[in-house]
Write an enzyme that holds these catalytic residues in place. Sequence first.
Site: not given
Ligand SMILES: NC(=O)c1ccc[n+]([C@@H]2O[C@H](COP(=O)([O-])OP(=O)(O)OC[C@H]3O[C@@H](n4cnc5c(N)ncnc54)[C@H](O)[C@@H]3O)[C@@H](O)[C@H]2O)c1
Length: 308
Positions: A173, A169, A156
């Site tokens: 990351k 976080y 991230s």
């Molecule tokens: N959305 C963004 O802008 C952004 C930016 C940087 C990084 N990320 C990363 O991208 C990834 C996806 O995030 P997102 O934005 O789609 O959020 P999101 O919350 O929609 O998706 C995360 C998913 O992970 C699942 N999850 C959480 N803990 C878990 C566990 N212990 N075991 C299995 N599943 C689990 C949740 O149920 C959820 O469906 C994450 O790693 C997040 O940190 C997202």
Amino acid sequence: MSNGSNLDFKGRVAIVTGAGGGLGRQHALALATRGAKVVVNDLGGARDGSGGSVSAAQAVVDEIKAAGGEAIANGASVTDFEAVQAMVKEAVDAWGRVDILVNNAGILRDKSFAKMDLADFRLVVDVHLMGAVNCTKAVWALMNEQKYGRIVMTTSSSGLYGNFGQSNYGAAKLALVGLMQTLSIEGAKNDIRVNCLAPTAATRMTEDLFPKEMLEAFRPEAVVPAMLVLAAQDAPNRTILCAGAGTFEAAHITLTQGAWLGIEADTPEQLAARLSEVTDREGEAVPQSGAAQGANEVAKGMANAKRG
Ligand SMILES: NC(=O)c1ccc[n+]([C@@H]2O[C@H](COP(=O)([O-])OP(=O)(O)OC[C@H]3O[C@@H](n4cnc5c(N)ncnc54)[C@H](O)[C@@H]3O)[C@@H](O)[C@H]2O)c1
């Protein structure tokens, strides 16, 4: 194994963690559309990691199957190594191999460091860092035996560059970048390529951050091309690819040319006086490994010692 075009995933088996919603769901759908058999993993909990149900993963599996694809739902928490091992076994029993692992599962427990409870720090590190370690460890021997593997770690911008309220976080990351750096070296001899994806997307994780007019531009589908390229047969190795709103960039951990100052009594004063030269970015490079950086320092020291 049919892979006529680089981004054809026919015959490939992929595991996508946290694929019940957000980015993971889009990753799973895209891999399945392009021919991969997909384990859709999701704990199905809330944004802060509480609760859980396999129904989120099952809904994505139903969607894939309705479109004619193959998928298995899995409700393991990535923090539970035994459950993760069972998930990998399920994939191997069904399809004989695992080619691709997309470590995507994640949670948030944001607070300024001053107010952050250590339990929230540990939990976030456990899900993001140890979750990815558990899943990677569970496929590592298999990928080495297969002499093929593609692993995507989801990092991230909060880890790469920092964000207020995200010390837990961000630390977790950036730790994934560190994990990728070494695994990309260790996996290379058996064609296991490990890369990082730094997405920006409007999901439930970021729903309170994006103004309404930006939601469309930042839809999670816009990140998927970067995941596909990192999971493909022709994937790079050891790349940090950033993706959001149709823009793609690479982040690098660079090293400046620096300056050799020796080991003298006044070296601290020399360093203070020449700090801008040491930190000057002209000619900076990305060392091939940590050892290469050390070797570079020794070489500079020896060259200067000879001159002196
Ligand atoms: N959305 C963004 O802008 C952004 C930016 C940087 C990084 N990320 C990363 O991208 C990834 C996806 O995030 P997102 O934005 O789609 O959020 P999101 O919350 O929609 O998706 C995360 C998913 O992970 C699942 N999850 C959480 N803990 C878990 C566990 N212990 N075991 C299995 N599943 C689990 C949740 O149920 C959820 O469906 C994450 O790693 C997040 O940190 C997202």
